[in-house]
Motif scaffolding. Structure first.
Motif, PDB file in Angstrom:
ATOM      1  N   LYS A 177       0.691  -1.407   0.100  1.00  0.00           N
ATOM      2  CA  LYS A 177       0.117  -0.050  -0.109  1.00  0.00           C
ATOM      3  C   LYS A 177       0.869   1.321  -0.049  1.00  0.00           C
ATOM      4  CE  LYS A 177      -3.853  -2.100   2.417  1.00  0.00           C
ATOM      5  NZ  LYS A 177      -4.548  -2.248   3.856  1.00  0.00           N
ATOM      6  N   ARG A 178       2.179   0.956  -0.177  1.00  0.00           N
ATOM      7  CA  ARG A 178       3.052   2.185  -0.165  1.00  0.00           C
ATOM      8  C   ARG A 178       3.238   2.792   1.180  1.00  0.00           C
ATOM      9  NH1 ARG A 178       1.779   5.481  -5.542  1.00  0.00           N
ATOM     10  NH2 ARG A 178      -0.426   5.132  -4.903  1.00  0.00           N
ATOM     11  N   ASN A 179       2.891   2.243   2.195  1.00  0.00           N
ATOM     12  CA  ASN A 179       3.484   2.680   3.566  1.00  0.00           C
ATOM     13  C   ASN A 179       4.748   2.227   3.650  1.00  0.00           C
ATOM     14  OD1 ASN A 179       0.618   3.472   4.349  1.00  0.00           O
ATOM     15  ND2 ASN A 179       0.038   1.530   4.757  1.00  0.00           N
ATOM     16  N   VAL A 180       5.448   3.410   4.599  1.00  0.00           N
ATOM     17  CA  VAL A 180       6.755   3.059   4.616  1.00  0.00           C
ATOM     18  C   VAL A 180       7.201   2.843   6.284  1.00  0.00           C
ATOM     19  CG1 VAL A 180       9.047   4.557   4.489  1.00  0.00           C
ATOM     20  CG2 VAL A 180       7.206   4.836   2.991  1.00  0.00           C
ATOM     21  N   TYR A 181       7.975   1.872   6.461  1.00  0.00           N
ATOM     22  CA  TYR A 181       8.475   1.317   7.887  1.00  0.00           C
ATOM     23  C   TYR A 181       9.960   1.722   7.759  1.00  0.00           C
ATOM     24  CZ  TYR A 181       4.378  -1.504   7.241  1.00  0.00           C
ATOM     25  OH  TYR A 181       3.042  -2.130   7.044  1.00  0.00           O
ATOM     26  N   VAL A 182      10.163   2.604   8.772  1.00  0.00           N
ATOM     27  CA  VAL A 182      11.709   3.324   8.812  1.00  0.00           C
ATOM     28  C   VAL A 182      12.194   2.803  10.180  1.00  0.00           C
ATOM     29  CG1 VAL A 182      13.233   5.163   8.785  1.00  0.00           C
ATOM     30  CG2 VAL A 182      10.985   5.529   7.629  1.00  0.00           C
ATOM     31  N   VAL A 183      13.519   2.017  10.319  1.00  0.00           N
ATOM     32  CA  VAL A 183      14.320   2.062  11.401  1.00  0.00           C
ATOM     33  C   VAL A 183      15.555   2.747  11.368  1.00  0.00           C
ATOM     34  CG1 VAL A 183      13.063  -0.402  11.973  1.00  0.00           C
ATOM     35  CG2 VAL A 183      15.285  -0.068  10.472  1.00  0.00           C
ATOM     36  N   TRP A 184      16.148   2.956  12.585  1.00  0.00           N
ATOM     37  CA  TRP A 184      17.138   3.543  12.585  1.00  0.00           C
ATOM     38  C   TRP A 184      17.975   3.559  14.074  1.00  0.00           C
ATOM     39  CZ3 TRP A 184      12.521   5.842  12.799  1.00  0.00           C
ATOM     40  CH2 TRP A 184      12.324   6.781  14.071  1.00  0.00           C
ATOM     41  N   LYS A 185      19.214   3.791  14.164  1.00  0.00           N
ATOM     42  CA  LYS A 185      19.847   3.617  15.626  1.00  0.00           C
ATOM     43  C   LYS A 185      19.702   5.078  16.208  1.00  0.00           C
ATOM     44  CE  LYS A 185      24.210   3.296  18.057  1.00  0.00           C
ATOM     45  NZ  LYS A 185      23.456   2.731  19.250  1.00  0.00           N
ATOM     46  N   ASN A 186      19.244   4.867  17.478  1.00  0.00           N
ATOM     47  CA  ASN A 186      19.179   6.081  18.160  1.00  0.00           C
ATOM     48  C   ASN A 186      19.999   5.654  19.679  1.00  0.00           C
ATOM     49  OD1 ASN A 186      17.398   4.499  19.981  1.00  0.00           O
ATOM     50  ND2 ASN A 186      15.807   5.559  19.024  1.00  0.00           N
ATOM     51  N   LYS A 187      20.113   6.611  20.633  1.00  0.00           N
ATOM     52  CA  LYS A 187      20.848   6.430  21.701  1.00  0.00           C
ATOM     53  C   LYS A 187      20.323   5.413  22.809  1.00  0.00           C
ATOM     54  CE  LYS A 187      18.837  10.393  23.960  1.00  0.00           C
ATOM     55  NZ  LYS A 187      18.920  11.599  24.849  1.00  0.00           N
ATOM     56  N   ASN A 188      19.227   4.907  22.313  1.00  0.00           N
ATOM     57  CA  ASN A 188      18.582   3.787  23.409  1.00  0.00           C
ATOM     58  C   ASN A 188      18.470   2.629  22.704  1.00  0.00           C
ATOM     59  OD1 ASN A 188      17.859   5.683  25.474  1.00  0.00           O
ATOM     60  ND2 ASN A 188      16.003   6.302  24.121  1.00  0.00           N
ATOM     61  N   GLY A 189      18.735   2.210  21.277  1.00  0.00           N
ATOM     62  CA  GLY A 189      18.940   1.081  20.559  1.00  0.00           C
ATOM     63  C   GLY A 189      18.357   1.299  19.171  1.00  0.00           C
ATOM     64  N   ILE A 190      17.171   0.690  18.767  1.00  0.00           N
ATOM     65  CA  ILE A 190      16.808   1.001  17.293  1.00  0.00           C
ATOM     66  C   ILE A 190      15.468   1.576  17.494  1.00  0.00           C
ATOM     67  CG2 ILE A 190      16.187  -0.160  15.191  1.00  0.00           C
ATOM     68  CD1 ILE A 190      18.456  -2.091  15.746  1.00  0.00           C
ATOM     69  N   GLY A 191      15.214   2.801  16.842  1.00  0.00           N
ATOM     70  CA  GLY A 191      13.954   3.478  16.798  1.00  0.00           C
ATOM     71  C   GLY A 191      13.243   2.959  15.490  1.00  0.00           C
ATOM     72  N   TYR A 192      11.689   3.251  15.494  1.00  0.00           N
ATOM     73  CA  TYR A 192      10.940   2.553  14.589  1.00  0.00           C
ATOM     74  C   TYR A 192      10.000   4.047  14.279  1.00  0.00           C
ATOM     75  CZ  TYR A 192       7.098   0.082  12.598  1.00  0.00           C
ATOM     76  OH  TYR A 192       5.732  -0.490  11.681  1.00  0.00           O
ATOM     77  N   LYS A 193       9.358   3.953  13.116  1.00  0.00           N
ATOM     78  CA  LYS A 193       8.291   4.806  12.699  1.00  0.00           C
ATOM     79  C   LYS A 193       7.608   4.176  11.429  1.00  0.00           C
ATOM     80  CE  LYS A 193       7.770   9.267  13.604  1.00  0.00           C
ATOM     81  NZ  LYS A 193       8.062  10.690  13.844  1.00  0.00           N
ATOM     82  N   LYS A 194       6.337   4.351  11.343  1.00  0.00           N
ATOM     83  CA  LYS A 194       5.520   3.913   9.911  1.00  0.00           C
ATOM     84  C   LYS A 194       4.881   5.265   9.485  1.00  0.00           C
ATOM     85  CE  LYS A 194       2.085   0.839   8.570  1.00  0.00           C
ATOM     86  NZ  LYS A 194       0.951  -0.251   9.086  1.00  0.00           N
ATOM     87  N   LEU A 195       5.034   5.379   8.157  1.00  0.00           N
ATOM     88  CA  LEU A 195       4.403   6.470   7.459  1.00  0.00           C
ATOM     89  C   LEU A 195       3.597   5.898   6.391  1.00  0.00           C
ATOM     90  CD1 LEU A 195       7.780   8.192   6.806  1.00  0.00           C
ATOM     91  CD2 LEU A 195       6.497   8.691   8.839  1.00  0.00           C
TER      92      LEU A 195
END
Length: 449
Positions: free
Chosen positions: A194-212
């Motif tokens: 459906k062209r939704n975007v799932y993003v992960v990245w390193k942050n100071k607490n571990g790995i962050g996540y956001k869905k767009l």
């Protein structure tokens, strides 16, 4: 140890051998018969030596079954250029992004579109100013050919993470959309049907996540997917139910070894498996580390993982890193244990992997050709669905200086396409990085799926 592959005869050849196929064998036989029938013993010896030299010469620097190296991003100003990344759309065109500082002191992101033969379809298109770090951007084409990009922006105090969407010709469909403004590093992402975007990245607490959503609007707030501050770069793939498969490395133990982990979540980040540790290092030397894993899902939704790992400690300045592969089922059970793809005393690193429609695994990486001296070249290999080699290592480049950081894709006809950064026109003291492209002439597998 280089290998050259003859796609017509499906034979592995050592360097210094001419691929001539069956016609070449007939030519050899004719020449030998003529020599035996028409000249004296003394002249026979001389001509045998000459014929041997003729047939031991490699006809070109490019392996059989592959195109010549093609320059696709030139650099006449000796500016810094790094980390070309590619994705392929449904028509087989390549979309490429890289970072350079032609507008010094800015480090900017640029985009270019290539056809299926590496010919330019657009000029270099400015995307955005970005972080100075060269591994901080990723590019993905969705099933409609729209281009999605995540990157770390420039001139932000805390390494701000951004998302941007382009059309199929590289024109902006959104502006730079901020996803996180607190210590964001090394993003990675995936796009669902459906062209939704799932993003992960390193942050100071571990790995962050956001869905767009498909326009870059938040479907979730910024969430935490792992909670160990030592967790490094993550790699993410989605299955048909939009479950999230995550691979990453974590620093653990008394020797601070970096180990590879895997876990599966649903799209709401409910854990569907426990954390699964895939590597076990016990050595105390400072080189007992891995590069982060790369993940790819096949059509049966098995998870394929590749990474760089230390297999032998030669000495403080000569660690023996190789490219390792493993395969899991959709619930994280290991189907294929760790398999070593490269097999050399030199350092092999920066793997790029795809799995084709038949479930065959294709991997490209950079490898030193002179132990401890750099001189990296691009290598390539294929494995079948059982993790067995279809090809041995194929050395794809044979240029002076360094060829590094390959990015690999495969088209619907089974042809592999690779871009990489190359310093063949520079020096060791004054780098002149450019981007080159090549592809296989046809699928180099006998099997048809």
């Amino acid at each position: 140890a280089s290998r050259f592959f003859d796609s017509a005869q499906y034979q592995v050849m050592r360097p210094g051998h001419l691929s001539v196929g069956n016609n070449g064998n007939c030519l050899k036989s004719f020449l030998y018969a003529y020599v035996l029938a028409n000249i004296t013993m003394q002249n026979k010896l001389i001509l045998f030596l000459i014929i041997g030299l003729i047939f031991s010469v490699r006809i070109s620097a490019d392996p059989s079954g592959w195109t010549n190296d093609k320059l696709v991003v030139s650099n006449n100003q000796s500016y810094t250029l790094q980390n070309p990344q590619t994705t392929m759309d449904f028509k087989g065109n390549l979309h490429m992004m890289w970072q350079d500082n032609r507008n010094y002191p800015n480090y900017d992101l640029f985009y270019k579109k290539l056809d299926n033969n590496g010919n330019n379809l657009t000029a270099d298109i400015f995307i955005s100013s970005a972080s100075q770090w060269g591994s901080m951007h990723r590019i993905v084409s969705d099933k409609f050919g729209m281009i999605h990009i995540v990157f770390i922006g420039a001139n932000t105090q805390y390494n701000e993470l951004f998302y941007k969407k382009l059309n199929n010709e590289g024109k902006n469909l959104t502006g730079d959309i901020s996803l996180s403004n607190a210590f964001a590093w090394w993003p990675n992402f995936a796009v669902d049907s459906k062209r939704n975007v799932y993003v992960v990245w390193k942050n100071k607490n571990g790995i962050g996540y956001k869905k767009l959503d498909s326009h870059g609007k938040n479907l979730t707030p910024e969430l935490q997917i792992t909670y160990d501050s030592s967790d490094g770069i993550g790699s993410i793939v989605l299955d048909g139910k939009n479950n999230v498969h995550l691979g990453w490395h974590r620093t653990i133990g008394p020797y601070n070894n970096q180990e590879i982990y895997y876990q599966k979540f649903d799209e709401n980040l409910t854990a569907l498996t426990n954390e699964i540790r895939l590597t076990q290092h016990s050595t105390s030397n400072s080189y007992s580390t891995t590069q982060p894993p790369i993940l790819f899902l096949d059509k049966r939704e098995n998870v394929h993982i590749a990474w760089q790992d230390l297999v032998q400690y030669v000495g403080p300045s000569l660690p023996n890193f190789e490219i390792i592969y493993s395969k899991l089922n959709n619930n994280g059970t290991q189907i294929i244990n760790k398999t070593q793809i490269s097999n050399n005393k030199e350092i092999s690193q920066n793997p790029s992997m795809v799995v084709d429609a038949c479930g065959f695994v294709r991997v490209a990486w950079q490898q030193e050709t002179i132990l401890g001296k750099g001189e990296d070249e691009i290598y390539y290999a294929e494995l079948n669905s059982d993790g067995k080699n279809i090809t041995e290592e194929i050395r794809l480049t044979n240029a002076s200086k360094e060829s590094e950081i390959p990015s690999l894709t495969v088209d619907r006809n089974g042809r592999s396409h690779i871009v990489w950064q190359d310093n063949r026109n520079g020096t060791y003291s004054s780098y002149n990085w450019e981007v080159y492209y090549k592809r296989s002439l046809s699928s180099i597998r006998k099997e048809v799926c």
